[in-house]
Design a protein around this motif. Structure first.
Motif, short mmCIF file in Angstrom:
data_model
loop_
_atom_site.label_atom_id
_atom_site.label_comp_id
_atom_site.label_asym_id
_atom_site.label_seq_id
_atom_site.Cartn_x
_atom_site.Cartn_y
_atom_site.Cartn_z
N LEU A 28 -4.07 45.20 42.33
CA LEU A 28 -3.80 46.88 42.06
C LEU A 28 -2.60 46.84 40.88
N ALA A 29 -1.53 46.15 41.03
CA ALA A 29 -0.55 46.24 39.99
C ALA A 29 -1.20 45.88 38.78
N GLU A 30 -1.73 44.79 38.85
CA GLU A 30 -2.53 44.29 37.45
C GLU A 30 -3.48 45.25 36.75
N ALA A 31 -4.20 45.79 37.75
CA ALA A 31 -5.33 46.86 37.53
C ALA A 31 -4.52 47.98 36.74
N GLU A 32 -3.39 48.64 37.23
CA GLU A 32 -2.55 49.50 36.86
C GLU A 32 -1.74 49.36 35.60
N ARG A 33 -1.57 48.02 35.37
CA ARG A 33 -0.99 47.67 34.04
C ARG A 33 -1.99 47.52 32.81
N ARG A 34 -3.19 47.10 33.34
CA ARG A 34 -4.27 47.06 32.34
C ARG A 34 -4.61 48.80 32.11
N LYS A 40 -2.82 53.19 25.90
CA LYS A 40 -2.11 53.02 24.87
C LYS A 40 -2.98 52.78 23.69
N GLU A 41 -3.99 51.89 24.02
CA GLU A 41 -5.04 51.48 22.99
C GLU A 41 -5.72 52.63 22.69
N ASP A 43 -4.80 55.84 22.79
CA ASP A 43 -3.97 56.66 21.93
C ASP A 43 -4.02 56.23 20.75
N THR A 44 -3.66 55.06 20.38
CA THR A 44 -3.67 54.33 19.14
C THR A 44 -5.09 54.62 18.28
N VAL A 45 -6.09 54.17 19.02
CA VAL A 45 -7.37 54.72 18.19
C VAL A 45 -7.65 56.02 18.04
N MET A 46 -7.22 56.94 18.85
CA MET A 46 -7.20 58.39 18.67
C MET A 46 -6.44 58.77 17.34
N LYS A 47 -5.39 58.21 17.19
CA LYS A 47 -4.47 58.47 16.19
C LYS A 47 -5.09 58.13 14.99
N ARG A 48 -5.64 56.67 15.08
CA ARG A 48 -6.39 56.42 13.74
C ARG A 48 -7.45 57.20 13.56
N ALA A 49 -8.15 57.63 14.32
CA ALA A 49 -9.55 58.41 14.12
C ALA A 49 -8.92 59.81 13.70
N SER A 50 -7.96 60.43 13.76
CA SER A 50 -7.40 61.64 13.48
C SER A 50 -7.07 61.50 12.08
N ALA A 51 -6.39 60.25 11.84
CA ALA A 51 -5.91 59.96 10.38
C ALA A 51 -7.08 59.86 9.48
N ALA A 52 -8.10 59.26 10.18
CA ALA A 52 -9.28 58.98 9.21
C ALA A 52 -10.02 60.24 8.92
N GLU A 53 -10.16 61.09 9.98
CA GLU A 53 -10.70 62.49 9.81
C GLU A 53 -9.94 63.30 8.79
N LEU A 54 -8.65 62.94 8.79
CA LEU A 54 -7.75 63.82 7.52
C LEU A 54 -8.11 63.39 6.49
N ARG A 55 -8.39 61.99 6.15
CA ARG A 55 -8.74 61.25 4.89
C ARG A 55 -10.14 61.67 4.66
N VAL A 56 -11.01 61.98 5.53
CA VAL A 56 -12.52 62.25 5.15
C VAL A 56 -12.39 64.02 4.46
N ASP A 57 -11.32 64.65 5.21
CA ASP A 57 -11.47 66.15 4.83
C ASP A 57 -10.64 66.08 3.39
N ASP A 58 -9.70 65.24 3.21
CA ASP A 58 -9.11 65.34 1.73
C ASP A 58 -10.29 65.02 0.93
N ALA A 59 -10.88 63.75 1.15
CA ALA A 59 -12.07 63.44 0.13
C ALA A 59 -13.00 64.21 -0.12
N GLU A 60 -13.32 64.93 0.94
CA GLU A 60 -14.41 66.02 0.89
C GLU A 60 -13.92 67.18 -0.13
N ARG A 61 -12.53 67.58 0.12
CA ARG A 61 -11.87 68.51 -0.76
C ARG A 61 -11.87 68.37 -2.15
N ARG A 62 -11.37 67.11 -2.25
CA ARG A 62 -11.56 66.62 -3.73
C ARG A 62 -12.92 66.32 -4.37
#
Length: 115
Positions: A28-34, A40-41, A43-62
């Motif tokens: 159970l402790a190992e499962a909770e740690r995982r 965390k992974e 959250d990182t992926v969501m931040k990257r996706a959000s940053a990528a979305e901003l880059r796409v929006d910027d590219a579309e604007r340009r």
């Protein structure tokens, strides 16, 4: 003797259950740690996706700005082509007038009565 065997058996079952509970607690402790790692992974992926979305929006604007600039450049080129055509027409008219004037000068110079 039977009671001792029974007590030993019950003790063994208790020890086995305690061991199993300890193992389940570790699992159970190992499962909770995982789960925490996966969060965390995620959250990182969501931040990257959000940053990528901003880059796409910027590219579309340009791209939109470039399309506008291209349309403006095409319009300006059409205007310049029109002006060029008009200028060529004027030059052609001036060349014709110059030829006529030259012919007239040559004609007058050849006819002594015109002097």
């Amino acid at each position: 003797d039977s009671i001792a065997k029974r007590a030993a058996s019950e003790t063994q079952r208790g020890n086995d259950a305690e061991h199993k509970a300890t193992e389940m607690g570790r699992s159970l402790a190992e499962a909770e740690r995982r789960v925490d790692e996966l969060r965390k992974e995620m959250d990182t992926v969501m931040k990257r996706a959000s940053a990528a979305e901003l880059r796409v929006d910027d590219a579309e604007r340009r791209a939109g700005e470039m399309e506008t600039s291209l349309a403006e450049a095409e319009q300006k080129m059409a205007e310049l082509q029109k002006e060029n055509g008009e200028a060529k027409s004027k030059v052609s008219g001036l060349e014709q007038a110059l030829r006529k004037a030259q012919e007239e000068v040559i004609s007058r110079a050849a006819d002594p009565r015109q002097l």
